[in-house]
Scaffold this motif. Structure first.
Motif, PDB file in Angstrom:
ATOM      1  N   GLY A   1     -78.373 -23.591  73.916  1.00  0.00           N
ATOM      2  CA  GLY A   1     -78.115 -22.155  73.873  1.00  0.00           C
ATOM      3  C   GLY A   1     -76.737 -21.759  73.419  1.00  0.00           C
ATOM      4  N   VAL A   2     -75.953 -22.691  72.857  1.00  0.00           N
ATOM      5  CA  VAL A   2     -74.599 -22.375  72.426  1.00  0.00           C
ATOM      6  C   VAL A   2     -74.576 -22.192  70.913  1.00  0.00           C
ATOM      7  CG1 VAL A   2     -72.221 -23.177  72.322  1.00  0.00           C
ATOM      8  CG2 VAL A   2     -73.611 -23.678  74.335  1.00  0.00           C
ATOM      9  N   ASP A   3     -74.113 -21.045  70.458  1.00  0.00           N
ATOM     10  CA  ASP A   3     -74.044 -20.765  69.024  1.00  0.00           C
ATOM     11  C   ASP A   3     -73.030 -21.658  68.327  1.00  0.00           C
ATOM     12  OD1 ASP A   3     -75.982 -18.874  68.668  1.00  0.00           O
ATOM     13  OD2 ASP A   3     -74.650 -17.153  68.893  1.00  0.00           O
ATOM     14  N   ALA A   4     -73.234 -21.859  67.034  1.00  0.00           N
ATOM     15  CA  ALA A   4     -72.248 -22.563  66.221  1.00  0.00           C
ATOM     16  C   ALA A   4     -70.958 -21.753  66.169  1.00  0.00           C
ATOM     17  CB  ALA A   4     -72.800 -22.777  64.810  1.00  0.00           C
ATOM     18  N   PHE A   5     -69.860 -22.441  65.946  1.00  0.00           N
ATOM     19  CA  PHE A   5     -68.542 -21.816  65.905  1.00  0.00           C
ATOM     20  C   PHE A   5     -67.809 -22.348  64.692  1.00  0.00           C
ATOM     21  CE2 PHE A   5     -64.010 -21.878  66.859  1.00  0.00           C
ATOM     22  CZ  PHE A   5     -63.772 -20.606  67.368  1.00  0.00           C
ATOM     23  N   THR A   6     -67.223 -21.453  63.886  1.00  0.00           N
ATOM     24  CA  THR A   6     -66.534 -21.838  62.665  1.00  0.00           C
ATOM     25  C   THR A   6     -65.133 -21.239  62.647  1.00  0.00           C
ATOM     26  OG1 THR A   6     -68.623 -21.901  61.456  1.00  0.00           O
ATOM     27  CG2 THR A   6     -66.620 -21.821  60.137  1.00  0.00           C
ATOM     28  N   ALA A   7     -64.156 -22.024  62.192  1.00  0.00           N
ATOM     29  CA  ALA A   7     -62.781 -21.535  62.092  1.00  0.00           C
ATOM     30  C   ALA A   7     -62.132 -22.105  60.840  1.00  0.00           C
ATOM     31  CB  ALA A   7     -61.976 -21.921  63.325  1.00  0.00           C
ATOM     32  N   SER A   8     -61.206 -21.324  60.265  1.00  0.00           N
ATOM     33  CA  SER A   8     -60.471 -21.785  59.085  1.00  0.00           C
ATOM     34  C   SER A   8     -58.980 -21.596  59.326  1.00  0.00           C
ATOM     35  CB  SER A   8     -60.898 -21.017  57.832  1.00  0.00           C
ATOM     36  OG  SER A   8     -60.598 -19.635  57.954  1.00  0.00           O
ATOM     37  N   PHE A   9     -58.169 -22.550  58.807  1.00  0.00           N
ATOM     38  CA  PHE A   9     -56.716 -22.516  58.955  1.00  0.00           C
ATOM     39  C   PHE A   9     -56.094 -22.608  57.562  1.00  0.00           C
ATOM     40  CE2 PHE A   9     -58.786 -24.771  62.352  1.00  0.00           C
ATOM     41  CZ  PHE A   9     -58.187 -24.374  63.529  1.00  0.00           C
ATOM     42  N   LEU A  10     -55.204 -21.707  57.247  1.00  0.00           N
ATOM     43  CA  LEU A  10     -54.430 -21.779  56.013  1.00  0.00           C
ATOM     44  C   LEU A  10     -52.958 -21.682  56.371  1.00  0.00           C
ATOM     45  CD1 LEU A  10     -54.105 -21.795  52.918  1.00  0.00           C
ATOM     46  CD2 LEU A  10     -54.292 -19.292  52.985  1.00  0.00           C
ATOM     47  N   GLN A  11     -52.173 -22.691  55.974  1.00  0.00           N
ATOM     48  CA  GLN A  11     -50.752 -22.711  56.264  1.00  0.00           C
ATOM     49  C   GLN A  11     -49.961 -22.928  54.983  1.00  0.00           C
ATOM     50  OE1 GLN A  11     -48.888 -24.978  59.739  1.00  0.00           O
ATOM     51  NE2 GLN A  11     -48.207 -26.207  58.007  1.00  0.00           N
ATOM     52  N   ILE A  12     -48.953 -22.098  54.762  1.00  0.00           N
ATOM     53  CA  ILE A  12     -48.059 -22.204  53.607  1.00  0.00           C
ATOM     54  C   ILE A  12     -46.634 -22.335  54.118  1.00  0.00           C
ATOM     55  CG2 ILE A  12     -47.243 -21.065  51.515  1.00  0.00           C
ATOM     56  CD1 ILE A  12     -49.889 -19.563  51.411  1.00  0.00           C
ATOM     57  N   GLY A  13     -45.892 -23.291  53.585  1.00  0.00           N
ATOM     58  CA  GLY A  13     -44.557 -23.520  54.093  1.00  0.00           C
ATOM     59  C   GLY A  13     -43.539 -23.784  52.990  1.00  0.00           C
ATOM     60  N   ALA A  14     -42.288 -23.576  53.338  1.00  0.00           N
ATOM     61  CA  ALA A  14     -41.179 -23.860  52.421  1.00  0.00           C
ATOM     62  C   ALA A  14     -40.000 -24.322  53.270  1.00  0.00           C
ATOM     63  CB  ALA A  14     -40.793 -22.643  51.602  1.00  0.00           C
ATOM     64  N   SER A  15     -39.207 -25.252  52.747  1.00  0.00           N
ATOM     65  CA  SER A  15     -38.049 -25.733  53.491  1.00  0.00           C
ATOM     66  C   SER A  15     -36.863 -25.913  52.570  1.00  0.00           C
ATOM     67  CB  SER A  15     -38.363 -27.047  54.198  1.00  0.00           C
ATOM     68  OG  SER A  15     -38.689 -28.057  53.273  1.00  0.00           O
ATOM     69  N   TYR A  16     -35.680 -25.724  53.141  1.00  0.00           N
ATOM     70  CA  TYR A  16     -34.427 -25.842  52.388  1.00  0.00           C
ATOM     71  C   TYR A  16     -33.522 -26.834  53.115  1.00  0.00           C
ATOM     72  CZ  TYR A  16     -30.001 -24.587  50.171  1.00  0.00           C
ATOM     73  OH  TYR A  16     -28.796 -24.636  49.495  1.00  0.00           O
ATOM     74  N   ARG A  17     -33.058 -27.831  52.402  1.00  0.00           N
ATOM     75  CA  ARG A  17     -32.199 -28.879  52.955  1.00  0.00           C
ATOM     76  C   ARG A  17     -30.771 -28.672  52.442  1.00  0.00           C
ATOM     77  NH1 ARG A  17     -31.284 -34.281  51.017  1.00  0.00           N
ATOM     78  NH2 ARG A  17     -30.853 -35.770  52.711  1.00  0.00           N
ATOM     79  N   PHE A  18     -29.821 -28.642  53.375  1.00  0.00           N
ATOM     80  CA  PHE A  18     -28.451 -28.347  52.953  1.00  0.00           C
ATOM     81  C   PHE A  18     -27.439 -29.135  53.791  1.00  0.00           C
ATOM     82  CE2 PHE A  18     -29.906 -25.288  56.028  1.00  0.00           C
ATOM     83  CZ  PHE A  18     -28.828 -25.096  56.896  1.00  0.00           C
TER      84      PHE A  18
END
Length: 389
Positions: free
Chosen positions: A372-389
Motif C-alpha cells: 500500500g505504499v506509493d512509489a516515491f521519486t526525487a531529483s537532485f541538481l547541484q552546480i558549484g564553483a570554487s576559487y583557490r587563492f
C-alpha cells in the motif's frame, strides 16, 4: 549531530609506490574522513579556497507534486600558519510544497494550487571548524547552528586522526552531539527537545599504490521528542540507538587512468530497522582538466517494528508505539547520477551533479516491501564553483 554533514577530504596512494600516480589518480583514490598523506607530515592547506554550491531538489508521488528545495551553500577553507586551518560553512535553503503524506491510503498532504497552500520555510545553517596539525596527526573541533521557524539545532564535534610512520595507515576517531528545540506550527509539539550523540572510530589502509580501503564504525544515540509532529498516527519511543558499519574500497586502473569507488553500509537501530546500502562510482579523467564520475546506489530497509500499514481504521489499539510514516516502512530504492568537474585554470574550477532517486516497496530484495505504499521519486541538481587563492 546535524541532519546533514559533509564528509571531507581523503588519503592518497601508498607511499611506497613504484611510480607516481599523479594528481588525478590521487584525487580519484581519495577516501572521505582522512587528510591527504603523501609521505610527509600533516600540514595545514597551503592555499585558501572559497566555494559556492547551488542545489535544486524536487520530489513527487503519484498525483502529488510534493517538496521543492532551493539551497545555496558557501564554504571557506583557509590556512592559519603551518599548523592551523579554518573551515567555515554557511547554508541557506528554502523549502516549499505540499506537506508529506502520512500514508498512501491516509493522505494528510496539503496540495498546492496555483502557488497557494502547502508549506513554506527557510532554513539557515552556520558551521565553523578549526583544525590543528601535528607531525603525523591532526585534531579538529567544530560547532554549528541551524534554525528554521519550527526547529532549532545546535551541534558540536571533536575528531582526530593519526597516521603510521610509513603513512600507509590512518586511524580516526570522533565524537559529536546536538541539542534540538521543536515548536511545530500545528501545535502538536511545543517546547519539545531532542538530544543526540555520535561516536565514530575507523581505519584507512593503503594496500598498495592502486588499492585503498576504509572501515568505520559509528554508534548513534538519540533521546527526547522523536515523533514527526506533522504526521498523524504517530507515537515513537523517546530513545533511538543505531549502529552503522561502513566499508569502502577504491581501486585505480592505471591502464585506463580511471578509478572505481565502491562502498557497503549496514545500518541497525532499536526501532527494528535494518538497512543495506551498496554504492559505486567510476571516476573517468577526460584530458587534464575534466573529470566525469557516473554513480549508482542501491538501498533496502526492513520496516520498524512498530510501523503499520493502515486500512483506514486508524492506529492499532493496544500498542504503545505506532507509526504510518512511509520512511519507516520496508522498501528498496535506486539512485543513478553523474558528476562533472572542470578545472578552468589554477584558481578556478566548476562542477555540476545530477541524481535521480526512485523508491518502491517492491524493490526491496532482502524481503517483501510494505504493502500500500506509493512509489516515491526525487531529483537532485547541484552546480558549484570554487576559487583557490
Amino acid at each position: 549531530m546535524a541532519a546533514t554533514k559533509n564528509e571531507k577530504n581523503a588519503t592518497g596512494a601508498a607511499v611506497d609506490a613504484p611510480r607516481p600516480l599523479g594528481a588525478l589518480a590521487l584525487a580519484a583514490l581519495a577516501l572521505p574522513g582522512v587528510m591527504p598523506q603523501v609521505a610527509h607530515a600533516e600540514l595545514a592547506p597551503e592555499h585558501a579556497s572559497l566555494s559556492v554550491k547551488w542545489l535544486n531538489y524536487n520530489d513527487s508521488q503519484p498525483g502529488l507534486d510534493r517538496i521543492h528545495v532551493g539551497a545555496t551553500a558557501l564554504n571557506l577553507i583557509a590556512p592559519l600558519g603551518e599548523r592551523w586551518s579554518l573551515d567555515g560553512t554557511l547554508v541557506r535553503d528554502q523549502v516549499s510544497g505540499a506537506t508529506p503524506r502520512a500514508h498512501t491510503d491516509i493522505s494528510t498532504a496539503t496540495k498546492v494550487v496555483n502557488g497557494v497552500g502547502g508549506m513554506h520555510d527557510t532554513r539557515e545553517e552556520r558551521g565553523l571548524k578549526v583544525t590543528h596539525y601535528f607531525d603525523r596527526a591532526a585534531i579538529s573541533t567544530g560547532v554549528s547552528h541551524s534554525s528554521e521557524h519550527d526547529y532549532v539545532s545546535d551541534s558540536w564535534s571533536i575528531d582526530g586522526r593519526m597516521a603510521s610512520e610509513n603513512q600507509n595507515t590512518t586511524w580516526n576517531a570522533g565524537i559529536g552531539g546536538s541539542n534540538d528545540a521543536i515548536n511545530s506550527v500545528n501545535l502538536a509539539a511545543v517546547g519539545k527537545t531532542k538530544t543526540s550523540m555520535d561516536f565514530i572510530v575507523g581505519m584507512t589502509q593503503a594496500w598498495n599504490p592502486l588499492n585503498l580501503v576504509q572501515v568505520n564504525l559509528t554508534f548513534k544515540m538519540a533521546n527526547g521528542y522523536l515523533n514527526d509532529p506533522y504526521k498523524n498516527f504517530e507515537q515513537r519511543p523517546e530513545t533511538r540507538d543505531a549502529t552503522v558499519i561502513l566499508a569502502r574500497w577504491n581501486h585505480h586502473l592505471p591502464t585506463l587512468g580511471t578509478t572505481l569507488r565502491s562502498s557497503y553500509r549496514y545500518y541497525s537501530d532499536t526501532y527494528g530497522i535494518r538497512a543495506h546500502t551498496v554504492d559505486t562510482a567510476y571516476v573517468i579523467p577526460v584530458g587534464e582538466r575534466l573529470v566525469i564520475t557516473p554513480s549508482a546506489r542501491y538501498y533496502a530497509q526492513r520496516a520498524a517494528s512498530f510501523y503499520f500499514d493502515p486500512t483506514g481504521s486508524g492506529a492499532p489499539s493496544g500498542q504503545a508505539f505506532f507509526s504510518a510514516d512511509q520512511r519507516l516502512s520496508a522498501f528498496g530504492a535506486v539512485t543513478a547520477g553523474a558528476k562533472a568537474e572542470y578545472r578552468i585554470n589554477q584558481h578556478w574550477s566548476a562542477d555540476v551533479k545530477y541524481e535521480l532517486y526512485k523508491q518502491m516497496a517492491g524493490w526491496r530484495l532482502t524481503g517483501a516491501g510494505s504493502p500500500g505504499v506509493d512509489a516515491f521519486t526525487a531529483s537532485f541538481l547541484q552546480i558549484g564553483a570554487s576559487y583557490r587563492f
